[in-house]
Design an enzyme around this catalytic site. Structure first.
Site, PDB file in Angstrom:
ATOM      1  N   CYS A   2       0.622  -1.339  -0.502  1.00  0.00           N
ATOM      2  CA  CYS A   2      -0.152  -0.085   0.187  1.00  0.00           C
ATOM      3  C   CYS A   2       0.725   1.576  -0.195  1.00  0.00           C
ATOM      4  CB  CYS A   2      -1.013   0.032   1.414  1.00  0.00           C
ATOM      5  SG  CYS A   2      -1.853  -1.150   1.007  1.00  0.00           S
ATOM      6  N   ARG A  30       3.558  -0.043  -5.303  1.00  0.00           N
ATOM      7  CA  ARG A  30       3.248  -1.074  -3.610  1.00  0.00           C
ATOM      8  C   ARG A  30       2.000  -0.935  -4.004  1.00  0.00           C
ATOM      9  NH1 ARG A  30       6.862   2.089   0.678  1.00  0.00           N
ATOM     10  NH2 ARG A  30       5.003   1.656   2.336  1.00  0.00           N
ATOM     11  N   TRP A  77      -3.064  -2.655  -1.555  1.00  0.00           N
ATOM     12  CA  TRP A  77      -2.855  -4.029  -1.972  1.00  0.00           C
ATOM     13  C   TRP A  77      -3.405  -4.789  -0.512  1.00  0.00           C
ATOM     14  CZ3 TRP A  77      -0.319  -8.261   0.744  1.00  0.00           C
ATOM     15  CH2 TRP A  77      -0.332  -8.888  -0.456  1.00  0.00           C
ATOM     16  N   ASN A 103      -1.279   1.537   6.024  1.00  0.00           N
ATOM     17  CA  ASN A 103      -0.692   0.986   5.609  1.00  0.00           C
ATOM     18  C   ASN A 103       0.184  -0.059   6.603  1.00  0.00           C
ATOM     19  OD1 ASN A 103       1.179  -0.654   3.999  1.00  0.00           O
ATOM     20  ND2 ASN A 103       2.273   0.749   4.418  1.00  0.00           N
ATOM     21  N   GLY A 104       0.331  -1.335   6.997  1.00  0.00           N
ATOM     22  CA  GLY A 104       0.090  -2.114   8.020  1.00  0.00           C
ATOM     23  C   GLY A 104      -0.530  -3.184   7.616  1.00  0.00           C
ATOM     24  N   GLU A 486      15.401 -19.286  -8.743  1.00  0.00           N
ATOM     25  CA  GLU A 486      15.174 -17.566  -9.686  1.00  0.00           C
ATOM     26  C   GLU A 486      14.297 -17.632 -10.661  1.00  0.00           C
ATOM     27  OE1 GLU A 486      14.736 -13.079  -9.749  1.00  0.00           O
ATOM     28  OE2 GLU A 486      14.950 -14.662  -8.307  1.00  0.00           O
ATOM     29  N   LYS A 490      10.932 -16.203 -11.567  1.00  0.00           N
ATOM     30  CA  LYS A 490       9.868 -15.377 -12.928  1.00  0.00           C
ATOM     31  C   LYS A 490       9.205 -15.933 -13.105  1.00  0.00           C
ATOM     32  CE  LYS A 490      11.502 -12.239 -11.273  1.00  0.00           C
ATOM     33  NZ  LYS A 490      12.731 -12.716 -10.079  1.00  0.00           N
ATOM     34  N   GLU A 493       5.672 -15.781 -11.070  1.00  0.00           N
ATOM     35  CA  GLU A 493       5.677 -14.195 -10.813  1.00  0.00           C
ATOM     36  C   GLU A 493       4.152 -13.930 -11.880  1.00  0.00           C
ATOM     37  OE1 GLU A 493       8.438 -12.085  -8.184  1.00  0.00           O
ATOM     38  OE2 GLU A 493       9.000 -13.066 -10.360  1.00  0.00           O
ATOM     39  N   HIS A 509      15.066 -38.010  -4.948  1.00  0.00           N
ATOM     40  CA  HIS A 509      14.864 -38.610  -3.117  1.00  0.00           C
ATOM     41  C   HIS A 509      12.678 -37.517  -3.424  1.00  0.00           C
ATOM     42  CE1 HIS A 509      18.273 -39.203  -1.528  1.00  0.00           C
ATOM     43  NE2 HIS A 509      18.651 -38.638  -2.269  1.00  0.00           N
ATOM     44  N   LYS A 608       5.691  -4.492  -5.732  1.00  0.00           N
ATOM     45  CA  LYS A 608       6.966  -4.439  -6.184  1.00  0.00           C
ATOM     46  C   LYS A 608       7.724  -4.283  -5.007  1.00  0.00           C
ATOM     47  CE  LYS A 608      10.622  -3.750  -8.834  1.00  0.00           C
ATOM     48  NZ  LYS A 608      10.954  -4.580  -9.138  1.00  0.00           N
TER      49      LYS A 608
END
Length: 613
Positions: A2, A30, A77, A103-104, A486, A490, A493, A509, A608
């Site tokens: 946010c 945000r 968000w 925010n929080g 990584e 990607k 996402e 395994h 982000k």
């Protein structure tokens, strides 16, 4: 996550609505589920809220020709409650005398809500935020500062809040706890701004101050007063912004992500700029404040990070142990913050965060800081919380990264951490000659990356071919394992497919049970030391009818007899292979997402910067 933005000024020449909308655009990274704005005009609170991107809010206020004397705005968000108009901020008390953005996360909101409901308060939303404004109204008699102090005492959890009250027509009240809030003011023009991110203020002339835990700000056009939770006035130091350079345009690219992928030869070079001594085979950092003696005494390194930065941390740990010979651990910050860590006086903590605002990483940093650890921040954003918490900060110098999916920041992290490893190794046992050899390989990276980018059309073909798969394994060994992690992240996402990074040696395994013709295996073959072992793993996948794409060095042509497809990369030493291989994987993910038609720069459910738990 946010974003909060606010504005109050003494002049009527500027509409606070327009200023706040522009501020929100700089904070959209945000969160972008919904947005809203509220403020005062002629003794009344007016507000507008919309679902979706900030553009929807801008269209709404433009259509209504909304004008305010003072304004607070918010981009959301979603945490508590779905992204709906009712759940969008601002929230109001029952009499519409107070408007509040937040925010929080309020951890005890249910307990407070139950209490207020019993007292006859009606709630409209599903958010935790609404309890704050009703609690504030409950405590308010005639003194807003006192009501805010009492409210903060009742709340558990993290918060950054901005408030306007009908009784205070030209003021904004704000408070913070474990969430950033910056206040910018200009004495000459009698204007004051409030923002979750100081860089969103975009005005180098402003004096900037930051709210710390449980501090309350009373913001007027010509005066900023800061109080602690007991009501004692605080004296705060101010600073000026050093604004980040960088274009917020796509420069002809279809997406910011693609632009940022193609910027990497330059950003990798920038991360090395003025930090390498060829003659001595070492690195140096002007912004590193620790003495040589302090760094030589380090006998343990602890790396704290989340998400993509965590994967950079895994690579760095291997580098630091193998080259600098320093025992190094990597901890997921969201888990570590609840641990009871053992920190010796010779422990060095490296905290990695692109934004410098990652809530779990900041909380973990504060935990180790309280135990006396030396802390180096690795960050891309000046004026961020991490830069203020760390003892010293090494900046990536990658420029603003607009796409939610991190690309250039990741490879800049890897480059910077490789330089730091060289620096620490040369302080110990590494010879000048070995250091010079490492420097030569580092300097080759921008050209190697350019070679890969020139083959983007081939990767686009592969992306189209594999875009129909819903399940992927990324396999690698040694440095290629975190590279696989990584690469899988990607793809998850931006393409919304199930992708898992796995150490290839662990295939038998358990995970091998999943191999079939519907699961694509992407083998990251960039580690010469373990290539023959990885080759055996690829054969195991082939024997079970699994489709295989290999990313490999040019010398490994035998893979064509096993894999369905091979993409060849220039030869690079094992310790640096994660950089070019990650870039090839970024392009692969991008073209799959493009083929699937997803929102590449702003993927669903993501923001982000993760500024809440």
């Amino acid at each position: 996550m946010c974003g909060i933005f606010g504005y109050v000024g003494s002049s009527e020449k500027d509409n606070p609505v327009t200023i706040c909308i522009e501020g929100l655009k700089n904070l959209e990274y945000r969160g972008y589920d919904s947005a809203g704005i509220a403020g005062l005009i002629n003794g009344k609170i007016l507000a507008h809220k919309t679902v979706g991107r900030i553009q929807a809010l801008e269209d709404c206020v433009s259509k209504e020709n909304l004008k305010l004397q003072v304004a607070i705005a918010h981009t959301r968000w979603a945490t508590h409650g779905k992204p709906t108009k009712i759940n969008a901020h601002p929230h109001f008390d029952s009499e519409k005398k107070i408007a509040l953005v937040h925010n929080g996360i309020i951890e005890n909101f249910k307990k407070i809500k139950d209490r207020l409901v019993k007292e006859g308060v009606n709630f409209e939303s599903d958010t935790d935020t609404e309890v704050i404004v009703h609690l504030l109204s409950h405590y308010y008699e005639s003194d807003m500062l006192e009501a805010l102090q009492r409210t903060l005492e009742d709340l558990e959890g993290s918060l950054a809040i901005a408030i306007v009250h009908k009784d205070y027509p030209n003021q904004i009240f704000a408070a913070a706890r474990e969430n950033p809030l910056a206040i910018g003011f200009h004495k000459g023009t009698c204007e004051a701004y409030l923002s979750s991110d100081p860089n969103a203020l975009r005005n180098a002339e402003l004096d900037i101050l930051y709210l710390h835990n449980n501090e309350i700000a009373v913001i007027k056009p010509d005066e900023i007063d800061i109080f602690n939770i007991e009501g004692k006035k605080q004296v705060k130091e101010t600073e000026k912004l050093e604004l980040e350079e960088g274009s917020a345009t796509k420069d002809g690219y279809e997406h910011f992500m693609l632009k940022e992928i193609f910027q990497q030869p330059a950003t990798i070079q920038k991360a090395m700029e003025n930090r390498i001594s060829d003659a001595f085979g070492t690195a140096h950092f002007e912004d590193l404040t620790f003495s040589t003696h302090e760094l030589q005494s380090v006998n343990r390194i602890l790396i704290l990070a989340c998400g993509t930065s965590l994967h950079a941390g895994y690579v760095a740990a291997s580098l630091l142990e193998n080259i600098a010979r320093i025992p190094t651990e990597v901890e997921i910050a969201s888990e570590f913050r609840y641990a009871n860590p053992i920190i010796s006086e010779n422990t060095l903590v490296i905290a990695i965060s692109q934004s410098g605002e990652t809530a779990d990483t900041i909380a973990a940093v504060r935990e180790v800081k309280a135990k006396g650890a030396k802390i180096i921040g690795v960050c891309n954003v000046k004026h961020s919380t991490l830069t203020r918490e760390a003892d010293s900060t090494l900046f990536l110098k990658a420029g603003p990264e607009i796409s939610v999916c991190s690309t250039k920041a990741f490879t800049s992290q890897l480059t910077l951490l490789s330089l730091f490893t060289l620096f620490m190794a040369r302080l110990r046992h590494l010879s000048k000659e070995d250091g010079q050899d490492f420097v030569k390989e580092l300097r080759k990276l921008p050209m190697l990356v350019s070679d890969i980018l020139e083959q983007s059309s081939r990767i686009e073909e592969l992306g189209k071919k594999y875009s129909g798969f819903e399940h992927f394994f990324f396999l690698g060994r040694r440095y290629m394992y975190p590279t696989s992690l990584e690469a899988a992240l990607k793809l998850k996402e931006i393409s919304y497919v199930n992708a898992t990074g796995y150490p290839a040696g662990e295939l038998k395994h358990g995970p091998i049970a999943l191999i079939n013709e519907n699961l694509a295996t992407i083998a990251m073959c960039g580690n010469k030391q373990t290539f023959q072992k990885l080759l055996s793993n690829i054969e195991e996948v082939k024997a079970r009818n699994g489709p295989i794409l290999c990313f490999a060095n040019e010398e490994h042509t035998q893979l064509e007899e096993i894999a369905d497809d091979v993409f060849y990369l220039p030869e690079v030493m094992d310790t640096l292979a994660c950089i070019p291989y990650s870039i090839a994987a970024q392009l692969f993910s991008y073209y799959i997402a493009k083929e699937r038609g997803t929102d590449i720069d702003k993927p669903r459910n993501l923001a982000k910067s993760v500024t809440v738990e």
